[in-house]
Design an enzyme around this catalytic site. Structure first.
Site, PDB file in Angstrom:
ATOM      1  N   ARG A  45      91.261  38.596  41.912  1.00 39.08           N
ATOM      2  CA  ARG A  45      92.707  38.838  41.755  1.00 39.08           C
ATOM      3  C   ARG A  45      93.287  37.853  40.743  1.00 39.08           C
ATOM      4  NH1 ARG A  45      92.115  39.561  47.482  1.00 39.08           N
ATOM      5  NH2 ARG A  45      92.903  37.497  48.015  1.00 39.08           N
ATOM      6  N   LYS A 136     112.249  39.626  44.540  1.00 40.60           N
ATOM      7  CA  LYS A 136     112.320  41.078  44.704  1.00 40.60           C
ATOM      8  C   LYS A 136     112.176  41.462  46.165  1.00 40.60           C
ATOM      9  CE  LYS A 136     109.062  44.467  44.592  1.00 40.60           C
ATOM     10  NZ  LYS A 136     107.933  45.272  44.069  1.00 40.60           N
ATOM     11  N   GLU A 177     115.965  46.343  45.141  1.00 38.81           N
ATOM     12  CA  GLU A 177     115.161  47.538  44.862  1.00 38.81           C
ATOM     13  C   GLU A 177     115.214  48.536  46.007  1.00 38.81           C
ATOM     14  OE1 GLU A 177     110.944  46.890  44.190  1.00 38.81           O
ATOM     15  OE2 GLU A 177     110.623  48.977  43.663  1.00 38.81           O
ATOM     16  N   LYS A 222     116.966  47.412  40.741  1.00 41.25           N
ATOM     17  CA  LYS A 222     115.692  48.067  40.391  1.00 41.25           C
ATOM     18  C   LYS A 222     115.607  49.408  41.111  1.00 41.25           C
ATOM     19  CE  LYS A 222     110.683  47.460  40.469  1.00 41.25           C
ATOM     20  NZ  LYS A 222     109.590  46.532  40.149  1.00 41.25           N
TER      21      LYS A 222
HETATM   22  P1  13P Z   1     105.626  50.732  40.174  1.00 40.23           P
HETATM   23  O1  13P Z   1     106.200  50.646  38.798  1.00 40.23           O
HETATM   24  O2  13P Z   1     104.115  50.903  40.187  1.00 40.23           O
HETATM   25  O3  13P Z   1     106.345  51.726  41.041  1.00 40.23           O
HETATM   26  O4  13P Z   1     105.807  49.316  40.851  1.00 40.23           O
HETATM   27  C1  13P Z   1     107.016  48.670  40.694  1.00 40.23           C
HETATM   28  C2  13P Z   1     107.340  47.934  41.913  1.00 40.23           C
HETATM   29  O5  13P Z   1     107.574  46.749  41.856  1.00 40.23           O
HETATM   30  C3  13P Z   1     107.405  48.674  43.180  1.00 40.23           C
HETATM   31  O6  13P Z   1     107.928  47.864  44.173  1.00 40.23           O
END
Ligand code: 13P
Length: 341
Positions: A45, A136, A177, A222
């Protein structure tokens, strides 16, 4: 670099740069590595993420910040440099995913509530000390004929607002998000249904943010794009762009400095084309950019394939996609740029 939330938020979306979402949980990165036949270990990773973060020119030009998983924020590169410093040395900002995942919501079958608020203030202080300047939290909303419910939307919006307020007190910019899934089950919903649900969700999220005194100038949204379900996909690029802009104009206050989309399972090129179409056709109160996971990484992951001799090829693939996404953030991507690669 300024420590003011407003300045950090503006820097995260400025100059055609966007965010690299490299915050896959251990379970999710294992799935990605399975696709290239690579075992997921702490070292593999680290090697993969170090490859991306050491794409120095691409990072400097196109990537304003990187969302990390907690393990990576405290990990060191092969030469002992903390990965957070590798990011900072490339002129980019380290960030951190702080939710602990979407869990089944009691009394709401097939819906989830995102967890991670307990003890969050203490964790945020540690992350700030390790160099994180934004965070996030992802709330997940599933669509079917009967879903989502008002209960699940409101609970997730409230959790997002509580998280955002805690971040701001810790001098960390919250990325808020709320993801309306395009590829959940059954995944065959129309674009009209996506529009209706996305508008409902965003309206609720901004109501909750207001109630909890979140400073809109010091956050980034987001969202998903308004798009038909993966099993029903036939909307044109322009239709996705127009419906997405319509919903954002109705729901997102102009005080928010930037909107950075998730890719949500769109192909790399779809995600690029949609973002470019939105920026090309509109003069908007906020910056519109990318915060892609899969759509930024897929080609790099495949080119690398888990082999140290392919690191340069992986970095080239990553730099290409980051450049395409940056063009899209300026509204100037066309298919011809793909061929020129
Ligand atoms: P994706 O662009 O693969 O959807 O991932 C963005 C993300 O941070 C999802 O939580």
């Amino acid at each position: 670099m300024s420590e003011r939330l407003e300045d950090i938020a503006v820097a995260m979306v400025a100059n055609g740069r966007g965010l690299l979402a490299a915050d896959e949980s251990t379970a999710t990165i294992k799935k990605r590595f399975d696709s290239i036949g690579l075992e997921s270990t702490e070292n593999s990773r680290r090697d993969y993420r170090e490859m991306l973060l050491r794409s120095d020119d691409a990072m400097r030009e196109y990537i304003s910040g990187v969302i990390l998983y907690e393990e990576t924020l405290f990990q060191k590169a092969a030469d002992g440099t903390p990965l957070a410093d590798v990011i900072r040395n490339a002129g980019s900002i380290p960030g951190i995913k702080v939710d602990t995942g979407a869990k089944p919501m009691a009394h709401f079958p097939n819906e989830t509530i995102t967890e991670g608020l307990d003890g969050l203030a203490a964790r945020l202080a540690r992350y700030h000390e390790a160099g994180a300047r934004f965070a996030k939290w992802r709330g997940v909303i599933a669509i079917s004929d009967a879903l989502p419910t008002w209960g699940a939307i409101r609970a997730n919006a409230h959790a997002l607002a509580r998280y955002a307020a805690l971040c701001q007190e810790a001098k960390i910019v919250p990325i808020v998000e709320p993801e309306v899934l395009m590829d959940g089950a059954p995944g065959d919903h129309s674009i009209e249904r996506s529009e209706e649900v996305t508008e409902w969700v965003l309206r609720t999220v901004f109501e909750e943010l207001g109630e909890l005194r979140v400073r809109l100038e010091g956050m980034i949204l987001k969202p998903n794009m308004v798009i038909d379900g993966k099993k029903a996909r036939n909307a044109s690029v322009d239709e996705v762009a127009e419906r997405t802009i319509k919903v954002l104009k109705r729901t997102v206050p102009a005080a928010v400095p930037g909107i950075a989309f998730l890719s949500g399972g769109q192909s790399t090129e779809e995600a690029t084309a949609h973002l470019s179409a939105m920026n090309a056709a509109h003069d908007l109160p906020w910056k519109l950019t990318f915060s892609y996971g899969r759509a930024l990484q897929q080609e790099a992951l495949n080119a690398w394939g888990g082999k140290s001799e392919n690191v340069a090829a992986g970095q080239r693939a990553f730099a290409h996609r980051a450049k395409m996404c940056s063009l899209a953030a300026k509204g100037s991507w066309t298919k011809d740029f793909e061929k020129a690669a």
